[in-house]
Enzyme design. Structure first.
Site, PDB file in Angstrom:
ATOM      1  N   TYR A   1      -3.475  -3.310   2.741  1.00  0.00           N
ATOM      2  CA  TYR A   1      -4.490  -3.252   1.688  1.00  0.00           C
ATOM      3  C   TYR A   1      -5.820  -2.765   2.255  1.00  0.00           C
ATOM      4  CZ  TYR A   1      -7.815  -4.927  -1.831  1.00  0.00           C
ATOM      5  OH  TYR A   1      -8.836  -5.015  -2.754  1.00  0.00           O
TER       6      TYR A   1
ATOM      7  N   ALA B   1      -5.695   0.996   2.949  1.00  0.00           N
ATOM      8  CA  ALA B   1      -5.822   1.798   1.731  1.00  0.00           C
ATOM      9  C   ALA B   1      -7.267   1.829   1.249  1.00  0.00           C
ATOM     10  CB  ALA B   1      -4.904   1.249   0.648  1.00  0.00           C
TER      11      ALA B   1
END
Length: 244
Positions: free
Chosen positions: A154, A157
């Site tokens: 996460y 990204a």
């Protein structure tokens, strides 16, 4: 104070997304938004938008499906005649230690949080280039910028959102298109719902305001960047984290 009139919000049925849709509608914009599975909340958001006298389009879209994204963006362009503001808010997280992340987990986080941003922007930007004006606001996270206990895929990204924003802002500036990134800290609801009490206490300890943010506070910053008041703000990462 003048505002762009037509706005597309991706991931509009979540806590931050719904706050963005409603805040922008209250400020005088027509709103199109996407959602995935939250049918009833999406209907309620659309009804609320219309109580402000604004037009609303909603689409159930898989943010990883290029064809459906292109079709919906074309529909919005046809219905509203233009998309003046794109808010790339779609995102998701997956709480998992790095040693247990599988390749498909990694790919899913990159696709939902980063590739979807590319696909929506590509579908919208040609119209902005043709009109030589537009505003793109990408929702990143301090997870991509700070030493925090967050899932690695996460955080990776979200860090990618910054590179995407900076490069795009440089390339599109010649067409009068502004591109900025908002980096929220911990916000009530949404991905913030997945953290433990220990992590919440730790965040509050290091946050100078001693609390998580509210979705409406992020939405107000989005609204400012989407307005004529922010015409000289470009290629920036605006952090809204209560002071970490």
């Amino acid at each position: 104070m003048s505002h762009p009139k037509h706005c597309l919000v991706t991931g509009g049925s979540g806590s931050i997304g719904s706050a963005i849709c409603i805040t922008l509608a209250r400020a005088g914009m027509d709103i199109a938004f996407t959602y995935n599975q939250r049918e009833e909340p999406a209907k309620e958001i659309a009804d609320t938008i219309e109580t402000f006298g604004r037009r609303c389009l909603r689409g159930r879209i898989d943010g990883r499906n290029r064809e459906s994204i292109e079709q919906f963006c074309a529909l919005v362009e046809k219905h509203f005649e233009s998309i003046d503001v794109l808010i790339n808010n779609l995102g998701a997280t997956q709480v998992m230690p790095f040693a247990l992340i599988e390749e498909e987990d990694w790919d899913e986080m990159i696709e939902i949080n980063l590739k979807s941003m590319f696909l929506f922007t590509k579908a919208v930007v040609r119209g902005m280039i043709r009109r030589r004006k537009g505003i793109i606001i990408n929702l990143g996270s301090i997870a991509g910028h700070r030493l925090l206990e967050v899932p690695v895929h996460y955080a990776t990204a979200k860090a990618g959102v910054t590179g995407f924003t900076l490069s795009l802002a440089k390339e599109l500036s010649r067409y009068g298109i502004r591109v900025n990134e908002i980096c929220p800290g911990l916000v009530e609801g949404g991905v913030g719902s997945n953290i433990s009490e220990r992590q919440l206490d730790q965040y509050n300890q290091y946050c100078s305001l001693g609390r998580p943010g509210k979705p409406e506070e992020v939405a107000e910053l989005v609204c400012f960047l989407a307005s004529a008041r922010a015409e000289y703000i470009n290629a920036q990462q605006l952090v809204i984290d209560g002071g970490i």
